[in-house]
Design a protein around this motif. Structure first.
Motif, PDB file in Angstrom:
ATOM      1  N   TYR A  44      87.782  28.637  26.178  1.00 11.42           N
ATOM      2  CA  TYR A  44      87.666  28.858  27.633  1.00 11.42           C
ATOM      3  C   TYR A  44      86.228  28.638  28.127  1.00 11.42           C
ATOM      4  CZ  TYR A  44      92.022  31.658  27.078  1.00 11.42           C
ATOM      5  OH  TYR A  44      93.273  32.123  26.785  1.00 11.42           O
ATOM      6  N   THR A  45      85.245  29.182  27.389  1.00 16.03           N
ATOM      7  CA  THR A  45      83.857  29.099  27.880  1.00 16.03           C
ATOM      8  C   THR A  45      83.433  27.649  28.065  1.00 16.03           C
ATOM      9  OG1 THR A  45      83.318  31.147  26.712  1.00 16.03           O
ATOM     10  CG2 THR A  45      81.465  29.797  27.404  1.00 16.03           C
ATOM     11  N   GLU A  66      84.201  19.774  19.640  1.00 16.85           N
ATOM     12  CA  GLU A  66      85.038  20.844  19.089  1.00 16.85           C
ATOM     13  C   GLU A  66      85.368  20.537  17.622  1.00 16.85           C
ATOM     14  OE1 GLU A  66      86.526  23.917  19.703  1.00 16.85           O
ATOM     15  OE2 GLU A  66      87.453  23.522  17.744  1.00 16.85           O
ATOM     16  N   LYS A  67      85.159  21.542  16.797  1.00 20.37           N
ATOM     17  CA  LYS A  67      85.340  21.377  15.344  1.00 20.37           C
ATOM     18  C   LYS A  67      86.789  21.046  14.978  1.00 20.37           C
ATOM     19  CE  LYS A  67      84.295  24.079  11.205  1.00 20.37           C
ATOM     20  NZ  LYS A  67      83.451  25.171  10.734  1.00 20.37           N
ATOM     21  N   ALA A  74      89.461  31.906  19.558  1.00 28.02           N
ATOM     22  CA  ALA A  74      90.061  33.083  20.196  1.00 28.02           C
ATOM     23  C   ALA A  74      90.820  32.710  21.472  1.00 28.02           C
ATOM     24  CB  ALA A  74      88.958  34.089  20.516  1.00 28.02           C
ATOM     25  N   SER A  75      90.400  31.641  22.138  1.00 25.22           N
ATOM     26  CA  SER A  75      91.057  31.277  23.398  1.00 25.22           C
ATOM     27  C   SER A  75      92.529  30.902  23.200  1.00 25.22           C
ATOM     28  CB  SER A  75      90.306  30.123  24.074  1.00 25.22           C
ATOM     29  OG  SER A  75      88.977  30.512  24.339  1.00 25.22           O
ATOM     30  N   ASN A  78      94.408  34.996  21.727  1.00 27.71           N
ATOM     31  CA  ASN A  78      94.155  36.361  22.221  1.00 27.71           C
ATOM     32  C   ASN A  78      95.404  37.048  22.773  1.00 27.71           C
ATOM     33  OD1 ASN A  78      94.220  35.893  25.261  1.00 27.71           O
ATOM     34  ND2 ASN A  78      92.784  34.323  24.576  1.00 27.71           N
ATOM     35  N   GLY A  79      95.197  38.255  23.297  1.00 32.38           N
ATOM     36  CA  GLY A  79      96.311  39.072  23.784  1.00 32.38           C
ATOM     37  C   GLY A  79      96.809  38.694  25.176  1.00 32.38           C
ATOM     38  N   TRP A  81      95.384  39.102  28.080  1.00 30.40           N
ATOM     39  CA  TRP A  81      94.975  40.030  29.135  1.00 30.40           C
ATOM     40  C   TRP A  81      93.969  39.327  30.028  1.00 30.40           C
ATOM     41  CZ3 TRP A  81      93.584  45.725  28.894  1.00 30.40           C
ATOM     42  CH2 TRP A  81      94.584  46.462  28.244  1.00 30.40           C
ATOM     43  N   VAL A 220      79.784  20.521  14.714  1.00 30.65           N
ATOM     44  CA  VAL A 220      78.359  20.553  15.069  1.00 30.65           C
ATOM     45  C   VAL A 220      77.584  21.185  13.919  1.00 30.65           C
ATOM     46  CG1 VAL A 220      76.682  21.608  16.639  1.00 30.65           C
ATOM     47  CG2 VAL A 220      78.770  20.535  17.547  1.00 30.65           C
ATOM     48  N   GLU A 245      81.353  31.506  20.794  1.00 32.31           N
ATOM     49  CA  GLU A 245      81.573  32.958  20.691  1.00 32.31           C
ATOM     50  C   GLU A 245      81.644  33.509  19.274  1.00 32.31           C
ATOM     51  OE1 GLU A 245      84.388  35.759  21.937  1.00 32.31           O
ATOM     52  OE2 GLU A 245      82.681  36.798  22.773  1.00 32.31           O
ATOM     53  N   TYR A 296      96.382  46.897  22.079  1.00 29.10           N
ATOM     54  CA  TYR A 296      96.572  46.226  23.369  1.00 29.10           C
ATOM     55  C   TYR A 296      97.864  45.417  23.263  1.00 29.10           C
ATOM     56  CZ  TYR A 296      94.342  42.520  20.639  1.00 29.10           C
ATOM     57  OH  TYR A 296      94.031  41.633  19.643  1.00 29.10           O
ATOM     58  N   GLY A 384      85.766  41.203  23.483  1.00 30.79           N
ATOM     59  CA  GLY A 384      87.209  41.344  23.685  1.00 30.79           C
ATOM     60  C   GLY A 384      87.671  41.199  25.118  1.00 30.79           C
ATOM     61  N   LEU A 385      86.762  40.781  26.001  1.00 30.99           N
ATOM     62  CA  LEU A 385      87.149  40.604  27.415  1.00 30.99           C
ATOM     63  C   LEU A 385      86.931  39.163  27.866  1.00 30.99           C
ATOM     64  CD1 LEU A 385      85.832  43.599  29.545  1.00 30.99           C
ATOM     65  CD2 LEU A 385      88.148  43.108  28.844  1.00 30.99           C
ATOM     66  N   GLY A 386      87.104  38.241  26.923  1.00 30.20           N
ATOM     67  CA  GLY A 386      86.693  36.871  27.230  1.00 30.20           C
ATOM     68  C   GLY A 386      87.630  36.092  28.124  1.00 30.20           C
ATOM     69  N   VAL A 387      88.869  36.518  28.276  1.00 33.46           N
ATOM     70  CA  VAL A 387      89.803  35.685  29.031  1.00 33.46           C
ATOM     71  C   VAL A 387      89.344  35.564  30.487  1.00 33.46           C
ATOM     72  CG1 VAL A 387      92.205  35.344  29.723  1.00 33.46           C
ATOM     73  CG2 VAL A 387      91.693  36.302  27.474  1.00 33.46           C
TER      74      VAL A 387
HETATM   75  C1  FAD Z   1      93.154  38.440  18.546  1.00 21.07           C
HETATM   76  C2  FAD Z   1      92.306  38.433  19.788  1.00 21.07           C
HETATM   77  C3  FAD Z   1      92.776  39.045  20.938  1.00 21.07           C
HETATM   78  C4  FAD Z   1      92.028  39.023  22.108  1.00 21.07           C
HETATM   79  N1  FAD Z   1      92.571  39.509  23.250  1.00 21.07           N
HETATM   80  C5  FAD Z   1      91.915  39.360  24.424  1.00 21.07           C
HETATM   81  C6  FAD Z   1      92.543  39.683  25.631  1.00 21.07           C
HETATM   82  O1  FAD Z   1      93.727  40.050  25.676  1.00 21.07           O
HETATM   83  N2  FAD Z   1      91.813  39.573  26.774  1.00 21.07           N
HETATM   84  C7  FAD Z   1      90.531  39.146  26.777  1.00 21.07           C
HETATM   85  O2  FAD Z   1      89.911  39.088  27.833  1.00 21.07           O
HETATM   86  N3  FAD Z   1      89.922  38.740  25.622  1.00 21.07           N
HETATM   87  C8  FAD Z   1      90.598  38.812  24.465  1.00 21.07           C
HETATM   88  N4  FAD Z   1      90.031  38.375  23.312  1.00 21.07           N
HETATM   89  C9  FAD Z   1      88.707  37.736  23.379  1.00 21.07           C
HETATM   90  C10 FAD Z   1      88.788  36.318  23.965  1.00 21.07           C
HETATM   91  O3  FAD Z   1      89.904  35.643  23.452  1.00 21.07           O
HETATM   92  C11 FAD Z   1      87.525  35.545  23.639  1.00 21.07           C
HETATM   93  O4  FAD Z   1      86.405  36.289  24.057  1.00 21.07           O
HETATM   94  C12 FAD Z   1      87.458  34.192  24.324  1.00 21.07           C
HETATM   95  O5  FAD Z   1      88.629  33.461  24.081  1.00 21.07           O
HETATM   96  C13 FAD Z   1      86.241  33.431  23.846  1.00 21.07           C
HETATM   97  O6  FAD Z   1      86.318  32.114  24.341  1.00 21.07           O
HETATM   98  P1  FAD Z   1      85.223  31.076  23.881  1.00 21.07           P
HETATM   99  O7  FAD Z   1      85.562  29.789  24.484  1.00 21.07           O
HETATM  100  O8  FAD Z   1      83.875  31.622  24.168  1.00 21.07           O
HETATM  101  O9  FAD Z   1      85.346  31.034  22.291  1.00 21.07           O
HETATM  102  P2  FAD Z   1      86.531  30.450  21.378  1.00 21.07           P
HETATM  103  O10 FAD Z   1      87.808  30.379  22.100  1.00 21.07           O
HETATM  104  O11 FAD Z   1      86.501  31.199  20.104  1.00 21.07           O
HETATM  105  O12 FAD Z   1      86.097  28.954  21.159  1.00 21.07           O
HETATM  106  C14 FAD Z   1      85.028  28.595  20.333  1.00 21.07           C
HETATM  107  C15 FAD Z   1      85.326  27.198  19.801  1.00 21.07           C
HETATM  108  O13 FAD Z   1      84.182  26.716  19.096  1.00 21.07           O
HETATM  109  C16 FAD Z   1      84.650  25.912  18.045  1.00 21.07           C
HETATM  110  N5  FAD Z   1      83.593  25.780  17.043  1.00 21.07           N
HETATM  111  C17 FAD Z   1      83.158  26.732  16.199  1.00 21.07           C
HETATM  112  N6  FAD Z   1      82.175  26.252  15.415  1.00 21.07           N
HETATM  113  C18 FAD Z   1      81.989  24.962  15.787  1.00 21.07           C
HETATM  114  C19 FAD Z   1      81.127  23.922  15.332  1.00 21.07           C
HETATM  115  N7  FAD Z   1      80.241  24.100  14.331  1.00 21.07           N
HETATM  116  N8  FAD Z   1      81.214  22.699  15.919  1.00 21.07           N
HETATM  117  C20 FAD Z   1      82.089  22.484  16.944  1.00 21.07           C
HETATM  118  N9  FAD Z   1      82.934  23.444  17.398  1.00 21.07           N
HETATM  119  C21 FAD Z   1      82.880  24.666  16.833  1.00 21.07           C
HETATM  120  C22 FAD Z   1      85.867  26.663  17.535  1.00 21.07           C
HETATM  121  O14 FAD Z   1      86.733  25.836  16.782  1.00 21.07           O
HETATM  122  C23 FAD Z   1      86.493  27.183  18.818  1.00 21.07           C
HETATM  123  O15 FAD Z   1      87.517  26.348  19.313  1.00 21.07           O
HETATM  124  C24 FAD Z   1      90.740  38.402  22.118  1.00 21.07           C
HETATM  125  C25 FAD Z   1      90.251  37.808  20.952  1.00 21.07           C
HETATM  126  C26 FAD Z   1      91.024  37.816  19.799  1.00 21.07           C
HETATM  127  C27 FAD Z   1      90.495  37.157  18.571  1.00 21.07           C
END
Ligand code: FAD
Length: 464
Positions: A44-45, A66-67, A74-75, A78-79, A81, A220, A245, A296, A384-387
């Motif tokens: 998501y980020t 993206e790897k 996590a995106s 997740n749950g 929410w 990366v 993340e 949750y 845990g609030l990343g969505v």
């Molecule tokens: C089981 C679970 C339940 C959750 N439930 C909730 C919820 O209900 N509500 C909520 O708000 N938040 C929830 N969260 C947290 C939320 O999902 C995350 O905070 C959010 O998705 C983070 O998004 P992101 O894009 O920052 O990271 P991510 O979605 O983790 O994306 C990071 C990406 O970077 C890539 N990457 C990693 N290393 C490399 C590299 N070296 N080179 C290239 N790419 C790389 C990965 O493959 C991945 O796709 C939950 C998390 C988990 C694990």
């Protein structure tokens, strides 16, 4: 335990399985390229950042690297929410130089992300099973009710709109959700439930349609001002954004930056109409409890319960799971909690179990940042609030990269700095001790009385 026969464990998540399985990765980077903005991580980020940058300046050349595939992290696990919540320490942002007005504005920005995500999903034609609903917090003992009341006091002190809050006694809770031992709760309006993988994969398609380059299957190996090195070539860029993340410690030089905390989920088989009648849950609220090792849950589009919790919290040396495969012990803990709360579901199948990691900074406070000198930025540590938070992060990063003086770039989480985590084995010992204390506290509190002293010790260890 026969109940787990036929449970799929891992393969990233149930949410991807619900879409026919994890997607085929897009083509990797092939050789060197030059772009205006390079974004590392297709969750998501990274994708919200790409989307908002493109909306502000469609001529920008943007690459997401993206790897594995977009939504692998996590995106896509997740749950679901989409809460718009604020669960970090408001006092710590003040102690770090923020103002009361700033924290209240940050709280409002987070709340506003729910409408913003829903609006953008509609505009970009993303069907993510989004359903507006309340957040329902459940208390099953006196100590949990104490925390509900503390929660209410904190919200009032920070001008949270009282019109969004409904305090529930045992009967009020049961009229929404029949939880064994439920003694009260709190309903907060203004949240939504989503199917997480549909949201992230829809976002990937949306930015691709807009002309953003998505390089998947590309790892990366280094980040530096103006340059991202990968196993497939080098990306030169006017700005570099780290959006990894919970994976951040696996990047060079960042081992102690954010702790990858495990979270795991089980998805039940679809409940029968009789089982739903027994439980209630007609409002499809996103639900959690006030336990220290809290659960949750969401009621899914097709009538399953996706039920998550901490399980085994942390792997030594910030090691990661393999494609979402979780430990048998974690599945047992989640299943036992589900049965305790909903005994009428005895015998229901568990179709899928999986886990993932979320990023936790040393002070448990999220941040987004950009250094105009190096033109490197980051966002995460959402705890845990990343969505919902990642959406605010994406808008903020877009403004920071483009030098826009928006209201977002002055919020107190912008460029909030935090010290690194302790080295191993201290880190591993402390996190596992913390959750040991939390579980023990939950068991003690379930027998009556107020908040356990052990939990307070745990909070001290955690630096909450
Ligand atoms: C089981 C679970 C339940 C959750 N439930 C909730 C919820 O209900 N509500 C909520 O708000 N938040 C929830 N969260 C947290 C939320 O999902 C995350 O905070 C959010 O998705 C983070 O998004 P992101 O894009 O920052 O990271 P991510 O979605 O983790 O994306 C990071 C990406 O970077 C890539 N990457 C990693 N290393 C490399 C590299 N070296 N080179 C290239 N790419 C790389 C990965 O493959 C991945 O796709 C939950 C998390 C988990 C694990």
């Amino acid at each position: 335990m026969t109940i787990f026969t036929g449970t799929t464990n891992g393969r990233v998540s149930f949410w991807h399985a619900d879409m026919g399985g994890p997607p085929q990765p897009r083509a990797p980077l092939s050789g060197d390229v030059t772009v205006d903005v390079a974004i590392v991580g297709g969750g998501y980020t990274g994708l919200w950042t790409a989307l908002y940058l493109n909306r502000l300046d469609p001529a920008l050349r943007i690459a997401v690297i993206e790897k594995r595939f977009c939504g692998y992290g996590a995106s896509g696990r997740n749950g679901g929410w989409l809460s718009g919540g604020f669960e970090w320490s408001r006092d710590k942002y003040i102690a770090a130089g923020g103002t009361r007005e700033g924290v209240i504005a940050m709280q409002a920005a987070m709340a506003g992300s729910v409408d913003e995500v829903i609006a953008r999903a509609a505009e970009e034609d993303i069907d993510a099973d989004i359903l507006r609903c309340d957040k329902l917090m459940v208390a099953t003992c006196a100590a949990q009710l104490e925390r509900r009341d503390a929660d209410l006091a904190e919200l009032a002190a920070w001008d949270f709109p009282a019109s969004r809050l409904t305090t529930l006694d045992g009967a009020g809770l049961a009229s929404r959700l029949r939880v064994a031992g439920g003694v009260g709760g709190l309903a907060v309006s203004g949240s939504a439930r989503v199917q997480p993988a549909k949201l992230v994969r829809g976002l990937a398609r949306a930015v691709e349609r807009r002309g953003v380059a998505l390089y998947e299957g590309t790892t990366v190996t280094g980040l530096a001002p103006g340059m991202v090195t990968t196993d497939r070539g080098t990306v030169r860029a006017g700005a570099v954004i780290r959006a990894t993340e919970g994976f951040t410690p696996s990047l060079p030089g960042l081992r102690r930056e954010w702790l990858p905390l495990n979270s795991a989920i089980i998805a039940t088989a679809p409940l029968s109409p009789a089982q739903w009648r027994e439980i209630g849950w007609e409002g499809h609220e996103i639900v959690a409890d006030y336990a220290h090792a809290y659960f949750y849950a969401q009621r899914t589009r097709e009538g399953r319960i996706a039920f998550g919790g901490r399980g085994i919290p942390y792997r030594f040396g910030s090691a990661l799971d393999r494609d979402g495969q979780t430990q048998a012990g974690t599945i047992r803990i989640l299943h036992a909690t589900l049965m305790r709360l909903f005994p009428s579901l005895a015998g229901i199948g568990i179709d899928h179990a999986w886990c993932g990691t979320l990023g936790v900074p040393r002070d448990w406070c999220t941040s987004v940042g950009f250094d105009p000198a190096t033109r490197m930025g980051w966002a995460g540590g959402y705890v845990g609030l990343g969505v919902s938070t990642s959406n605010v992060a994406g808008r903020t990063l877009a403004d920071l990269v483009l030098g826009r003086q928006s209201d977002l770039v002055t919020l107190p989480w912008v460029n909030h700095k935090v010290r690194p985590w302790e080295p191993e084995p201290l880190r591993w010992g402390a996190v596992n001790a913390l959750y040991g204390l939390y579980r023990l506290s939950d068991r003690i509190e379930a027998k009556g009385g107020g908040t356990s002293i052990l939990a307070r010790i745990g909070d001290r260890i955690a630096g909450h």
